[in-house]
Design a protein around this motif. Structure first.
Motif: not given
Length: 342
Positions: A143-154, A301-318
Motif C-alpha cells: 500500500d505504501a508503494r502504491s501511494i508512492w507511485r501516485e506521488l510521482l505524478e505530482i 522548511d521541511l522540504g515538503l513544499g514545491w522545492v524539495g518535495f521530489d527529493h523527499r519522494v526519492s528518499g521515500l523510495d529508498h
C-alpha cells in the motif's frame, strides 16, 4: 478530577453498557488503544482518549464520534458492523483490524460474538507466527508503494492532499517495520515509539531515516515551538468546517496541544513533528488559500513544499526498498517466500 488508567477503564465500561442499553443494534463493545497496554502510559501531556469500538448488527449510521469527559480527556468511539468480522481467520492477515481484535478488553457482549472472533483469530497461536506477521507487513508495504507511485505524478504546486499522501505512504512503511513486533503505531506517538520497534527489527538506523524523511534532521526545537501558535490557529478555524477530517475536532484541542508541549520539553522534541504536521495538514485541506502561508512556510522548511518535495519522494523510495529488503531477509531466515521468489 483525578484520572487514572482504572478510572478511564471504568468510564469505558459504563459508556459501552449505556450505549448498548439504549441501542439494541449494538451487540458488543471492546476497549483498544493505549489503555489496554500495560507497557504504555496512556497519558501524554496529561491528556488521553478512551478508544471504544461498538459492534453493530447492521451497518452503523456513522463511523466515528467523540464524547467530551473533561477538556483533557475524551471518549473516541468507533462503530463497526458485525459483517466486518464474519471471517475471523482472515483477520490474521489484516494489519489494522487483526491487531485491533487480537488483544482488546471486552466491555460488553449481547451475544457470543467476541469469543467466536477471537477463537478464529488466535487459533493455533498463529497470529504472531513469521508467515502471517510478514504477510501483514507486506500488505502495508504494498500500500505504501502504491501511494508512492501516485506521488510521482505530482507536477504542479504541492497541495495539503499531496503532503498527506506522502505521510500516509511513510506511515504504512513505518508500520510495516513496527508490526513485526507489535500493533500499529498510534498517530500521536509515531516518532516516539518507532525507535524501539526499529531496534527490535535490527534496523536502528531507520529511526534516523524517518526523521530525515520528515525533513527534520537538522531542525531546531525552537522552530517547532514557533509553529505551535500557527498550528493552533489553523486547527481552530478548520474544526468549524464540516469537511475537515474527523480528527480535527474541538474536543481534541488539548489532546494534541498539551501532548505537543510535553514532547517539545522531552529529550527528543522532534517527536512532535509527526502529529503536528499531520493535524496541521488536515486543517490546511479545508482552509482558504489566505490562511495557508504559515503552513506552506513550514512545509518549505521541511522540504515538503514545491522545492524539495521530489527529493523527499526519492528518499521515500529508498526507504521502501530498505523495508522490502528487511522483510525479504526475515522471510529467508524462516524459509518463506521473498519478494523475488513470489
Amino acid at each position: 478530577m483525578r484520572v487514572t488508567r482504572e478510572s478511564l477503564i471504568r468510564i469505558a465500561k459504563e459508556t459501552a453498557q449505556e450505549r448498548a442499553f439504549n441501542d439494541r443494534d449494538i451487540i458488543a463493545a471492546y476497549l483498544t488503544g493505549s489503555l489496554v497496554s500495560k507497557e504504555t502510559d496512556p497519558l501524554l501531556g496529561g491528556t488521553a482518549d478512551v478508544d471504544i469500538i461498538l459492534i453493530h448488527k447492521e451497518e452503523p449510521k456513522h463511523r466515528r464520534e467523540f464524547v467530551k469527559l473533561t477538556p483533557d480527556f475524551h471518549v473516541d468511539i468507533g462503530h463497526r458492523a458485525k459483517a466486518e468480522f464474519k471471517r475471523p481467520r482472515e483477520l490474521r492477515l489484516d494489519p489494522w483490524l487483526g491487531w485491533e481484535m487480537y488483544d482488546p478488553m471486552l466491555l460488553y457482549e449481547r451475544e457470543k460474538f467476541f469469543e467466536f472472533v477471537q477463537a478464529g483469530l488466535r487459533a493455533g497461536f498463529e497470529f504472531n507466527a513469521p508467515a502471517p506477521a510478514l504477510q501483514r507487513s507486506r500488505i502495508l508495504l504494498k500500500d505504501a508503494r502504491s501511494i508512492w507511485r501516485e506521488l510521482l505524478e505530482i507536477e504542479d504546486a504541492v497541495t495539503p492532499k499531496d503532503v498527506l499522501q506522502y505521510m500516509k505512504s511513510l506511515y504504512y512503511a513505518v508500520n510495516a517495520v513496527a508490526e513485526l513486533s507489535g500493533p500499529p503505531l498510534a498517530e500521536r506517538r509515531v516518532m516516539l515509539d518507532f525507535a524501539s520497534r526499529a531496534e527490535t527489527a535490527s534496523r536502528p538506523g531507520m529511526d534516523a531515516a524517518l526523521v530525515g524523511l520528515m525533513g527534520a534532521s537538522a531542525l531546531e526545537s525552537s522552530k517547532l515551538e514557533a509553529w505551535l501558535p500557527e498550528w493552533k490557529s489553523a486547527f481552530e478555524i478548520a474544526m468549524k468546517n464540516n469537511r475537515v477530517d474527523a480528527r480535527i475536532h474541538a474536543i481534541r484541542t488539548n489532546y494534541y496541544e498539551k501532548a505537543f508541549v510535553a514532547m517539545l520539553g522531552s529529550e527528543k522534541p522532534v517527536c512532535v513533528l509527526w502529529p503536528l504536521m499531520q493535524t496541521w495538514t488536515f486543517a490546511a485541506e479545508v482552509l482558504p488559500d489566505s490562511e495557508l502561508e504559515a503552513w506552506r512556510a513550514a512545509c518549505g522548511d521541511l522540504g515538503l513544499g514545491w522545492v524539495g518535495f521530489d527529493h523527499r519522494v526519492s528518499g521515500l523510495d529508498h526507504f521502501l526498498d530498505e523495508v522490502e529488503a528487511l522483510l525479504d531477509e526475515l522471510a529467508a531466515q524462516h524459509g518463506l517466500e521473498t519478494s523475488t521468489s513470489i
